[in-house]
Design an enzyme around this catalytic site. Structure first.
Site: not given
Ligand code: ADP
Length: 399
Positions: A10, A94, A182, A242, A380
């Site tokens: 990742n 990813r 996600h 964010r 994940e």
């Protein structure tokens, strides 16, 4: 360690996280995990065993720029040393954006890489970094199978109307549409739902992925039907730094009245807003919950309020709710946030079991609760490893 292994990478802007799975008797077992952080400034590498014991650590010192290539080189060398006798079967990556075309994980070759590079404008802060190790490994180890797994892919099942912005059709056709993110987290949670509750697994579920990046997803019969993130991972809930959803008129105001250009607005909305911007204290939910400052309270209140509003919207998209699920850093660890969200969702038939919630469930609603609520830790990396293993085993992968 012996046998076959799958490496999951990742790669972000300043770090590369990795997880090495041993592939034994069809099962994937995490063996080593770690990261190289600060790859452009002061690299620091740490690897831990499955039990969390530090297996290796290295500091390069201030001012050393390893870059993505140097970091992957070091990692490859470390794994060669550490994984004596182990055969690296494949690498799963990813990748944030699959664009309109990649709706499932894909084996990477130079054509696929070129196609993924075309999505860089859709995710300029993530996609180039995700692709850097792929490009390097493709050049240096063309024989090593690589698989890209996308954060967007799980949402490809959203109905057309959920993917659409109300803007001229040519922009939609050019790819300006809602994608959602996600997805690997939601896909993992959906995949383990049957272990918790068979009825939930085929029902209408809202999953709250509450971490540093936060979003929510409406799932029906294990397929995504709507989510809070849209064209970018900026939409929807407020996050660590964010803004989440914002009236687009604000952006016009910032341009006209504050003379802010795209880069300045990007910095504001991605890095200076959310929990950090509202509180002026921290992007870290733990710090805000521990703080007595009123501004910290305002940030937490806004976060919970936005979850409440988005939950209503997602339940409307589903036409009802059969279960509510919490996952990711805040969702898995903060009993306080879960309690507040569940209390706000009482109108949907959720009755919180306070003791079960403090113990992090997995079921956190009472037996009498009309709609159950759960805590399901996400994974994940395991999702990526599973996809990678499956694709590598498929006959089409044979070279
Ligand atoms: P990322 O999106 O970077 O993967 P995580 O899923 O790891 O982020 O979530 C990070 C967030 O989880 C941080 O805001 C952190 O404060 C929060 N968090 C972790 N543990 C707790 C806790 N016990 N209580 C509240 N928040 C927590």
């Amino acid at each position: 360690m012996s046998g076959k292994a799958i490496l999951v990478l990742n790669a972000g802007s300043s770090s590369i996280k990795f997880l090495l799975f041993e592939h034994r008797d069809g099962r994937l077992e995490a063996q080593l995990r770690g990261q190289i952080e600060g790859i452009h400034t002061s690299p620091h590498f740490v690897a831990r065993t499955a039990r969390g014991i530090v297996a290796a650590e290295k500091n390069w010192g201030e001012g050393v720029a390893l870059g993505h290539d140097g970091a992957v080189d070091y990692l490859a060398e470390f794994l060669r040393r550490e994984g004596a006798g182990m055969e690296l079967e494949a690498v799963g990556h990813r990748v944030v954006h699959g664009g309109p075309d990649f709706t499932r994980p894909v084996q990477i070759d130079s054509d696929v890489l070129a196609a993924l590079e075309r999505f860089i404008p859709l995710a300029p802060l993530h996609q180039p970094h995700n692709l850097a190790p792929i490009r390097m490994l493709l050049a240096r180890r063309p024989d090593l199978p690589q698989v890209a797994c996308f954060d967007t892919a799980f949402h490809a099942t959203n109905p057309a109307v959920a993917q659409r912005f109300a803007i001229p059709a040519d922009l939609h056709d050019a790819g300006v549409r809602r994608y959602g993110f996600h997805g690997l987290s939601y896909e993992y949670v959906a995949s383990v739902m049957p272990e918790h509750d068979a009825r939930t697994a085929v029902g209408r579920v809202v999953v709250c992925h509450l971490g540093n990046g936060s979003s929510m997803c409406a799932i029906e019969n294990r397929s995504s039907v709507a989510s809070t993130m849209g064209f970018t991972a900026l939409d929807g809930l407020p996050m660590g730094t964010r803004s989440g959803a914002i009236d687009p008129g604000v952006l016009l105001y910032l341009m006209d009245e504050r003379q802010m250009n795209a880069r300045a607005i990007e910095k504001l909305l991605y890095h200076q807003s959310g929990l950090l911007g509202v509180s002026g204290i921290s992007s870290d939910m733990r710090k805000l919950l521990d703080s007595n400052e009123p501004r910290a309270q305002v940030a937490v209140d806004l976060y919970v309020y936005r979850i409440r509003r988005e939950l209503g919207s997602l339940v409307a998209a589903l036409g009802g709710l059969d279960a509510l699920i919490f996952t990711a850093g805040i969702g898995e660890n903060s009993a306080v946030i879960r309690e507040r969200v569940c209390r706000d969702a009482a109108w949907l038939g959720i009755e919180l079991d306070v003791a079960a919630n403090r113990a992090a469930g997995p079921r956190i609603s009472t037996k009498a609760s009309r709609v159950p609520a759960w805590v399901i830790p996400t994974n994940e990396e395991l999702m990526i490893a599973r996809h990678t293993q499956r694709l590598v085993a498929a006959p089409a992968f044979a070279r």
